[in-house]
Write an enzyme that holds these catalytic residues in place. Sequence first.
Site, short mmCIF file in Angstrom:
data_model
loop_
_atom_site.label_atom_id
_atom_site.label_comp_id
_atom_site.label_asym_id
_atom_site.label_seq_id
_atom_site.Cartn_x
_atom_site.Cartn_y
_atom_site.Cartn_z
N HIS A 72 44.86 34.43 28.74
CA HIS A 72 44.64 35.49 29.72
C HIS A 72 43.70 35.01 30.82
CE1 HIS A 72 43.88 39.88 30.77
NE2 HIS A 72 42.87 39.27 31.36
N GLU A 73 42.56 34.45 30.41
CA GLU A 73 41.58 33.98 31.39
C GLU A 73 42.10 32.76 32.15
OE1 GLU A 73 39.34 35.93 31.94
OE2 GLU A 73 39.17 37.09 30.11
N HIS A 99 44.32 33.84 35.03
CA HIS A 99 43.53 34.24 36.19
C HIS A 99 43.08 33.00 36.98
CE1 HIS A 99 43.24 38.50 35.52
NE2 HIS A 99 42.60 38.39 34.37
#
Length: 265
Positions: free
Chosen positions: A58-59, A62
């Site tokens: 997820h990170e 980004h």
Amino acid sequence: MTSVTTRRGDRRISPVFVGILAVTAVTGWAAWTGFAEQPGLAVFLFVTAAWIVSLCLHEYAHARTALHSGDITVGEKGYLTLNPLKYTHALLSIVLPVVFVIMGGIGLPGGAVFIERGRIRGRWRHSLVSAAGPLTNVLFAAVCTAPFWLDALDGVPDAFRYALAFLALLQVTAALLNFLPVPGLDGYGVIEPWLSYDVKRQVEPFAPFGLLLVFALLMVPSVNREFFQAVYWILDALGVDVQNRYCGENLYRFWQETNEYCAVS
């Protein structure tokens, strides 16, 4: 030469993440084969490790999207190595979400990579950077539920099937929560570039408290019921029925009294 080496090092996958992947693989194998005497322990370790993997991805999503959108500083910050220890708030992005999974079976949104927004040009790019994280949860949920909606469960052991169902539930809750247009969450980051300066200025002071507001609302029985009805509706549409969801969560909490309804064969 030095700069090239540094750039490659900035993008090299961290041994920490490789170790988490190894734990996921080994415990997944244990849940599949029934190697562990206590299947609940194998499911617990597998789901927890896989959940941490999804948080890292997820990170990373980004950061990777920000890199291609103009923020070249994400590499030197270690965000492209998938190392959870490089996040600005490892406690908020890793530890707290895992605690919430253990306590309440809900996918807590993380969010601890610092993006230098001033380096990114264009509202669509800003929106995409924010959307990349929860879209990763959507993709992860699709992978976890693939055996269900592809009707490919023949031969899949009960423990592993239950584990996938519970892991899918976590991914769906994380995606829905992250996409909420609440200050401090990714959903607000998606729409923020399209808001007027005055609106953004008025909302900015509330950003640190957005997540707290969401969880306060989830404590309200009617809101909690509606939220999880949405989660269950999505899972039902993906073929993950109530038995698999319930047994996955029940088996995950192996330290509690085992329900005979969820006996593993």
